[in-house]
Design a protein around this motif. Sequence first.
Motif, PDB file in Angstrom:
ATOM      1  N   GLY A   1      -9.023   9.935  -4.405  1.00 34.13           N
ATOM      2  CA  GLY A   1     -10.061   9.067  -3.779  1.00 34.13           C
ATOM      3  C   GLY A   1     -10.982   9.812  -2.877  1.00 34.13           C
ATOM      4  N   LEU A   2     -10.286  10.371  -1.858  1.00 31.39           N
ATOM      5  CA  LEU A   2     -10.939  11.271  -0.808  1.00 31.39           C
ATOM      6  C   LEU A   2     -11.754  12.253  -1.348  1.00 31.39           C
ATOM      7  CD1 LEU A   2      -8.111  11.245   1.926  1.00 31.39           C
ATOM      8  CD2 LEU A   2     -10.452  10.047   2.038  1.00 31.39           C
ATOM      9  N   ALA A   3     -11.206  13.076  -2.443  1.00 26.08           N
ATOM     10  CA  ALA A   3     -11.770  14.312  -3.086  1.00 26.08           C
ATOM     11  C   ALA A   3     -13.025  13.815  -3.771  1.00 26.08           C
ATOM     12  CB  ALA A   3     -10.887  15.015  -3.927  1.00 26.08           C
ATOM     13  N   ILE A   4     -12.979  12.774  -4.393  1.00 29.24           N
ATOM     14  CA  ILE A   4     -14.142  12.278  -5.250  1.00 29.24           C
ATOM     15  C   ILE A   4     -14.994  11.581  -4.323  1.00 29.24           C
ATOM     16  CG2 ILE A   4     -14.639  10.362  -6.831  1.00 29.24           C
ATOM     17  CD1 ILE A   4     -12.064  10.738  -8.372  1.00 29.24           C
TER      18      ILE A   4
ATOM     19  N   MET B   1       0.898  -1.166  -0.136  1.00 30.04           N
ATOM     20  CA  MET B   1      -0.157   0.090   0.012  1.00 30.04           C
ATOM     21  C   MET B   1       0.907   1.353   0.091  1.00 30.04           C
ATOM     22  SD  MET B   1      -2.874   1.326   2.650  1.00 30.04           S
ATOM     23  CE  MET B   1      -3.959  -0.059   2.584  1.00 30.04           C
ATOM     24  N   SER B   2       0.375   2.208  -0.781  1.00 30.11           N
ATOM     25  CA  SER B   2       1.340   3.569  -0.766  1.00 30.11           C
ATOM     26  C   SER B   2       1.063   4.171   0.547  1.00 30.11           C
ATOM     27  CB  SER B   2       0.596   4.473  -1.912  1.00 30.11           C
ATOM     28  OG  SER B   2       1.239   5.849  -1.663  1.00 30.11           O
ATOM     29  N   THR B   3       2.309   4.764   0.944  1.00 33.95           N
ATOM     30  CA  THR B   3       2.386   5.566   2.114  1.00 33.95           C
ATOM     31  C   THR B   3       1.772   6.821   2.295  1.00 33.95           C
ATOM     32  OG1 THR B   3       4.490   6.563   1.536  1.00 33.95           O
ATOM     33  CG2 THR B   3       4.546   4.545   2.718  1.00 33.95           C
ATOM     34  N   LEU B   4       1.288   7.296   0.888  1.00 33.19           N
ATOM     35  CA  LEU B   4       0.750   8.617   0.785  1.00 33.19           C
ATOM     36  C   LEU B   4      -0.887   8.338   0.803  1.00 33.19           C
ATOM     37  CD1 LEU B   4       2.384  10.547  -1.810  1.00 33.19           C
ATOM     38  CD2 LEU B   4       2.442  11.147   0.473  1.00 33.19           C
ATOM     39  N   PRO B   5      -1.754   9.248   1.300  1.00 32.97           N
ATOM     40  CA  PRO B   5      -3.171   8.900   1.615  1.00 32.97           C
ATOM     41  C   PRO B   5      -3.563   8.928  -0.105  1.00 32.97           C
ATOM     42  CG  PRO B   5      -2.684  10.628   3.156  1.00 32.97           C
ATOM     43  CD  PRO B   5      -1.416  10.283   2.219  1.00 32.97           C
ATOM     44  N   ASP B   6      -4.792   8.476  -0.256  1.00 32.64           N
ATOM     45  CA  ASP B   6      -5.533   8.572  -1.591  1.00 32.64           C
ATOM     46  C   ASP B   6      -6.467   9.797  -1.837  1.00 32.64           C
ATOM     47  OD1 ASP B   6      -6.601   8.112  -3.967  1.00 32.64           O
ATOM     48  OD2 ASP B   6      -7.567   6.258  -3.651  1.00 32.64           O
ATOM     49  N   PHE B   7      -5.340  10.919  -1.911  1.00 36.51           N
ATOM     50  CA  PHE B   7      -6.171  12.120  -1.917  1.00 36.51           C
ATOM     51  C   PHE B   7      -7.185  12.246  -2.914  1.00 36.51           C
ATOM     52  CE2 PHE B   7      -2.151  13.126  -0.099  1.00 36.51           C
ATOM     53  CZ  PHE B   7      -2.369  13.777   1.161  1.00 36.51           C
TER      54      PHE B   7
END
Length: 298
Positions: free
Chosen positions: A9-12, A1-7
């Motif tokens: 996905g969160l915005a959508i 899993m990526s260490t960055l948040p799924d920005f």
Amino acid sequence: MSTLPDFEGLAIFAKVAEARSFAGAAEALKLSKATVSKAVGRLEQRLGARLFNRTSRRLALTEAGQRLAGQAAQILAAAEAAEQGAQEDAAAPRGLIRLAVPMSFGLSRIAPLLPDFLAEFPGVSIDLHLSDAQVDLIGEGFDAALRIALLPDSSLVARRLCAVRRYVVGAPAYFARRGRPTHPAHLAEHDCLGYAYLPTPDLWRFRNRAGEEVSVRPAGPLRANNADALMPALLAGLGIAVQPDFIVGEALADGRLEAALTDWEWPLGGLHFVTPPGGPRPARLTALADFLARRLAP
């Protein structure tokens, strides 16, 4: 899993939760419904929780979706505000300009113009670096520089602002004592005062209107890394120097210095506004370049 948040996905997800509709979110975001659905599914898989209860007629947030919706909306709002602020900064002249300028030219020509520029653009501030040495714009973190030269090919973005002419000059007393050179080759018999940051300080190059080119190796009692530092020796009659018009213009006009070899030209250079490569130029740099072009035009 990526260490960055799924920005993304969160915005959508925030838009779907706001619209209570995948189709409505897709229309608002100018995306396909499939792209919106895939982004939400990816986010659900990443979180390990269902965010919506879906039926053919109704879309409702789950308990996990309700907890996440407010935070996702805040993240989306913060991102939109950050992007809008960056766009406004790029469109309006504001912010700091780290500007490198040759010492003598900066003191005599640029510094007197800055009060008018700063009054016209109150959102801009300038960190002025004065030095005849050529700075590394990228390595030293400068936004722009003024350079007086025939610019070689480089990765820098350059805009020519005006011409700068150089003259071979000496004091009347020097010419009375040593004679006036009538050909560049005669300079080998004269005391030449050197400026260390000429494009070729150890080789003076001349060209006449017929296209003849002559190179001379100057020698004399003084060399300096600032052209103004040569003026006392020039005025005292200690030698000849190649000097730009913005330094010797007044002395030529009032007769304290005289020009020689007027049928020969040093390869004409110009004043250039140079910036690092890459991306659109910020509005503050465009404003400064336009201002200097207006004020320094012949």
